[in-house]
Design a protein around this motif. Structure first.
Motif, PDB file in Angstrom:
ATOM      1  N   GLY A 250     -15.153  -1.058  -0.998  1.00  0.00           N
ATOM      2  CA  GLY A 250     -15.263  -0.045  -2.053  1.00  0.00           C
ATOM      3  C   GLY A 250     -14.153   0.990  -1.952  1.00  0.00           C
ATOM      4  N   ASN A 251     -13.908   1.496  -0.705  1.00  0.00           N
ATOM      5  CA  ASN A 251     -12.838   2.489  -0.529  1.00  0.00           C
ATOM      6  C   ASN A 251     -11.483   1.896  -0.831  1.00  0.00           C
ATOM      7  OD1 ASN A 251     -14.883   2.496   1.856  1.00  0.00           O
ATOM      8  ND2 ASN A 251     -14.460   4.618   1.237  1.00  0.00           N
ATOM      9  N   ILE A 253     -10.761  -0.482  -2.923  1.00  0.00           N
ATOM     10  CA  ILE A 253     -10.569  -0.551  -4.372  1.00  0.00           C
ATOM     11  C   ILE A 253     -10.190   0.823  -4.906  1.00  0.00           C
ATOM     12  CG2 ILE A 253     -11.704  -0.966  -6.591  1.00  0.00           C
ATOM     13  CD1 ILE A 253     -13.466  -3.034  -5.191  1.00  0.00           C
ATOM     14  N   GLU A 254     -10.937   1.835  -4.460  1.00  0.00           N
ATOM     15  CA  GLU A 254     -10.657   3.187  -4.930  1.00  0.00           C
ATOM     16  C   GLU A 254      -9.217   3.576  -4.610  1.00  0.00           C
ATOM     17  OE1 GLU A 254     -11.657   6.301  -2.556  1.00  0.00           O
ATOM     18  OE2 GLU A 254     -10.949   7.750  -4.027  1.00  0.00           O
ATOM     19  N   PHE A 257      -6.613   2.127  -6.802  1.00  0.00           N
ATOM     20  CA  PHE A 257      -6.560   2.697  -8.144  1.00  0.00           C
ATOM     21  C   PHE A 257      -6.006   4.110  -8.152  1.00  0.00           C
ATOM     22  CE2 PHE A 257      -8.845  -0.917  -9.489  1.00  0.00           C
ATOM     23  CZ  PHE A 257      -8.514  -1.029 -10.821  1.00  0.00           C
ATOM     24  N   GLY A 266      -6.317  -3.940  -7.058  1.00  0.00           N
ATOM     25  CA  GLY A 266      -7.658  -3.335  -7.091  1.00  0.00           C
ATOM     26  C   GLY A 266      -8.590  -4.154  -7.960  1.00  0.00           C
TER      27      GLY A 266
END
Lengths: 297, 274, 394
Positions: A250-251, A253-254, A257, A266
């Motif tokens: 999750g981090n 991906i963040e 972006f 991402g």
């Protein structure tokens, strides 16, 4: 107008808003994201419109035959996310199973009160529930002070920014997702079945393994899916309690972006997360027939 | 009774479980009254200054001890959250209810597909929906702001309302609607006089849930919020990333009190209906 | 249209129906014509169930007609098709000659008493009963008067402000009845109306429904699986099985002269034997049962060699204690003797292996009650009491 055709118009009227919303704000965005995931990243953010499958190669690498772009860091992050999500499921299950049993055996009014108490924290803001554990686990936090108070200050564990802290945070936030399906299946369990089992000569342990466990399996599986999915894709808990040391998907991906500005990569990571979740859900639906049976509280 | 030790053990576990749920929250409550400015974990004395500071009342605190430099920023976040939650709740309640009615009372070819599609936004990890929406809005050339947040929230809130209302509809026997039709009521009259009163608690419950979830959402909002459209969870996330100061305790307590009030009202209403 | 033109039953049977039916019935009109009604359902397993298999039935004005049959015979589907909740795959239902296919339920002048009663839980008793009048826009005053009358009719005056869940099962049913009757429907449809009531209440309500039907003068069409209920209440009974109407007729006629083995077995207690005609002279026939029993009966339309089913009602068999009037005698061994209150059921095995049940009135101290199991007994019957039906093709 005949009754049949007027019913058809009514149906069309009822479905149109949802169709527009789902198509416009769900399916199309997912489609664009899928497209982005196979485009080439632009030099200063943005994308180049050319086919570029290596976004996936960076994570999956060897299996796709793209050894050159493969970076084991990302495969490691993906595996760590899966592992921590699985550990979170187990922690939630161990905490909730006896508790759900306890609640199911309480007398009527007390049972409702306790159910109310168990459900209530779920409505508290997620960020505040995470913060509560930051308060406990941070280096000068409540846990350290508690160890100090009993004279074991030197042995106080420093949990903040470890995998342990992330699991604790995830488990605390996701407990209700495990508790409610478990409770629903345990509540349905007829105590006479266990009495029958012991009447037929089974020990309590045999009774548990042969009667209770199989009959509550739907609750266990339902709760596990409901905990696993948000735990796997979570980014708030690892961001606040794992820091830079415990990167989850999750981090990552963040980061792609908002920091690295590599949107195609991402998007590819998000597609992988989605794929894994879909596999988990389909396996569950295939086993239990209905996807919508797995409903959040 | 030979089950006694086992049930005592279960009882202890249950009480421990409840403690686990509430102790961390209770800690915030206690520390929100701690007057120690330097080390917030060491109890010094009772004060209401943190609450006063948040509400913009005069305190003896130095400026540097506060995050909330002006109550106006906080209030703007609160206002953003309320605006988003209100609009998103209204829209998604209407859409979710209409869809639930269509699925429960009509038989059509794509019924299973709709059912699956409607549950999907709810069970999908927030981050996937968040970035999908971000890419979508950006490639449309839209400016990010409250409107994009509202649109994004509607997608998954509709799913929640759909599920809650569907449950209610499933519990309502179709023979009531048939009886109404049998007594001469047209489909619209049947809906207004029989179906709606029967599912009203479900709709209210769904709307309440949608409102709470909208107020709570951080991840999706995080990606699709514009510069000036920070909601309350986003605001708190921002200050938590910068470090913890005592003021956050008071803010958390106020927010908790609000959530619990709304939730308790909803749960109480539901238990009264049954 | 006169009954005679539409009624397919043969003359012989019609006489007895007229004798039993209410006086107004003979000159009554046909209200509802059902012709060739078919309805199939897909099962979840991908199969198909034929719920209605070409139903022809007429419902007469002002009669009390019962659809009787085992579960799954299609009776509820037929009722729902009449109410408008199910569409037919083929065939037609017509009211006064007007087809109803395109008329939605809310435009049909019929009202239904649902098996579950389907009372609106959010409305009080008076608002439940007044629902049909409210949606029809009946003025307030008239509406209130009619609701009051309807509640008085079913004996519930004074409970207007109660909620359905505060009522007993029997009271709820009366509300459901009042709610349907208050609209003065052309036809009242009742789906297993008494099935949720306990035995005593059910028996009382059977009488009450029948007298209510007489008082209000509305056609009642009742679905039930309870043959006793059907016999007690109905002017006519339509016995259904396998999606077909097996027989339509007055209760006495159905009981005494069933058209086939199914109807004979479904209504009342019965001794059913398979047999062959061995001899005929005039309207007397001699039959040989498969168990080797020789029976005498009256029939004018059979020839030796015909396969038949024989119905011998238990009450037609008498234990021969030497005082019984003359009749044909049978011999056998008493197998069981079961005391059921007013009667005693005696099961007798004949030498050939046929088993017959005889009914003996229970009178304290009489000979039958002293019969010992295993004893040889003689029973007598009158040939007029034996009902012979042609077997369906094997």
């Amino acid at each position: 107008m005949s009754p049949r055709s007027s019913r058809r118009w009514a149906l069309a009227g009822l479905l149109t808003p949802a169709t527009l919303l789902l198509a416009g704000c769900f399916l199309v965005p997912l489609g664009i994201m899928a497209t982005y995931s196979v485009l080439s990243p632009g030099l200063y953010g943005g994308v180049e419109w050319e086919f570029y499958p290596y976004n996936y190669g960076r994570v999956l690498g060897a299996p796709l035959g793209d050894a050159e772009e493969f970076d084991p860091v990302y495969a490691g992050i993906l595996l760590r996310s899966l592992r921590l999500a699985a550990v979170t499921v187990v922690v939630c299950l161990c905490l909730c199973y006896p508790a759900a049993f306890w609640v199911s055996r309480l007398p009527g009014a007390r049972k409702n009160l306790v159910l109310f108490l168990v459900t209530l924290p779920f409505f508290a803001n997620l960020i505040i529930r995470v913060y509560a554990w930051m308060l406990v686990l941070r280096p000068t936090g409540v846990l350290t002070r508690a160890f100090d108070a009993v004279g074991l200050g030197a042995h106080a564990p420093d949990l903040m920014f470890t995998e342990g802290a992330v699991v604790i945070g995830l488990a605390y936030v996701l407990l209700p997702f495990m508790f409610l399906p478990l409770y629903a299946s345990i509540e349905k369990l007829d105590p006479a079945l266990l009495q029958a089992s012991s009447d037929l000569g089974a020990s309590p342990l045999q009774g548990f393994l042969r009667v209770t466990l199989p009959l509550t399996a739907p609750g266990i599986l339902g709760g596990s899916v409901l905990v696993f999915i948000p735990a796997f894709g979570n980014f708030v808990v690892p961001a606040l309690m794992g820091g830079a040391k415990v990167m989850l998907v999750g981090n990552t991906i963040e980061q792609q972006f908002l920091a690295a500005r590599n949107w195609p990569f991402g998007a590819a990571l998000a597609m992988l997360v989605l794929g894994i979740i879909l596999i988990a859900m389909l396996a569950y639906a295939w086993r239990f027939g209905r996807v919508d049976g797995a409903v959040r509280p | 009774m030979n089950g006694a030790p086992a049930s005592r053990w279960l009882g202890a576990w249950g009480v421990g479980f409840l403690a686990l749920l509430y102790v961390p929250i209770a800690l915030i409550f206690v520390y929100s009254f701690n007057s120690n400015v330097v080390n917030m974990m060491a109890w010094e004395g009772f004060t209401l200054d943190w609450y006063r500071s948040i509400l913009g009342l005069p305190t003896q605190l130095a400026k540097s001890d506060n995050y909330v430099q002006s109550t106006a920023t906080l209030l703007a976040a609160v206002r953003n959250s309320l605006v988003v939650a209100t609009f998103a709740t209204l829209v998604s309640t209407a859409i979710g209810t209409a869809t639930a009615l269509a699925i429960a009372r009509h038989r059509f070819r794509l019924r299973r597909l709709y059912q699956g599609l409607l549950v999907l936004p709810m069970v999908m990890p927030d981050i996937v929906l968040g970035i999908a929406l971000l890419i979508f809005f950006v490639s449309l050339g839209l400016d990010l702001g409250l409107h994009t947040i509202i649109a994004g929230h509607c997608v998954f809130l509709s799913s929640y309302v759909f599920v809650v209302v569907s449950t209610r509809l499933a519990g309502m026997a179709t023979d009531l609607e048939e009886a109404s039709s049998d007594l001469g009521a047209s489909p619209w009259v049947t809906f207004r006089r029989v179906t709606l009163p029967q599912i009203a608690p479900g709709i209210a419950g769904g709307a309440l849930l949608a409102f709470i979830i909208s107020m709570d959402d951080l991840v999706i909002t995080y990606f699709i919020a514009g510069v000036d459209s920070a909601t309350l969870p986003l605001f708190i996330y921002g200050i938590l990333r910068r470090g913890i100061k005592p003021e956050i305790n008071a803010l958390a307590m106020l927010l908790l009190a609000f959530s619990f009030l709304v939730a308790a009202t909803g749960l109480w209403l539901r238990s009264r209906r049954q | 249209m006169r009954t005679d033109r539409a009624d397919p039953t043969p003359d012989l049977e019609k006489t007895s129906k007229r004798a039993v039916a209410s006086p107004s019935f003979a000159q009554s009109q046909t209200l509802l014509h059902i012709r060739g009604a078919r309805r199939r359902f897909a099962t979840p397993e991908g199969g198909e169930v034929v719920a209605l298999d070409s139903i022809d039935l007429d419902v007469h004005a002002n009669e009390f007609l019962t659809l009787l049959g085992p579960s799954g015979c299609g009776k509820t589907t037929l009722l729902r098709a009449i109410a408008g909740f199910e569409a037919l795959d083929a065939g037609s239902i017509a009211l006064d000659g007007q087809p109803l296919a395109d008329v939605p339920p809310y435009r049909r002048p019929f009202n239904t008493v649902f098996q579950s009663y389907a009372l609106f839980p959010h409305l009080c008793v008076a608002d439940n009963v007044g629902y049909g009048l409210d949606v029809a826009g009946v003025p307030r005053q008239e509406r209130n008067d009619r609701v009051g009358e309807a509640l008085a009719l079913v004996g519930l005056a004074g409970l207007e402000r109660r909620r359905p869940r505060q009522l007993s099962g029997g009271q709820q049913q009366r509300v459901a009845l009042a709610r349907a009757l208050v609209n003065r429907p052309r036809l009242l449809l009742l789906d297993e109306p008494l099935s949720a009531l306990d035995r005593h209440l059910r028996q009382a309500m059977q009488m009450e429904l029948k007298s209510l039907q007489h008082r209000v003068g509305i056609t009642f069409l009742v679905v039930t699986h309870d043959q006793e209920e059907a016999l007690v209440m109905s002017d006519r009974i339509a016995v259904m099985q396998g999606g077909r109407v097996q027989q339509v007729g007055a209760p006495g006629e159905i009981y005494d002269r069933p058209v086939n083995r199914f109807v004979a077995g479904f209504i009342g207690n019965s001794n059913l034997l398979s047999a062959r005609v061995t001899e005929r002279s005039g309207d007397r026939v001699t039959l040989a049962s498969d168990g080797g029993l020789v029976l005498h009966a009256c029939h004018h339309d059979l020839t030796p060699g015909d396969r038949v089913d024989v119905l011998l009602r238990p009450e037609q068999l008498r234990i021969d204690d030497g005082t019984a009037p003359s009749g044909v005698a049978l011999e056998g061994t008493l197998e069981t003797s079961v005391f059921v209150g007013a009667d005693r059921h005696l099961r007798i095995a004949t030498a050939g292996g046929d088993r017959l049940t005889a009914l003996a009135r229970h009178v304290a101290g009489e000979r039958e009650s002293r019969l010992v199991v295993g004893e040889r007994v003689r029973v007598t019957y009158l040939p007029e009491g034996v009902h012979v039906m042609r077997s369906a093709a094997p």
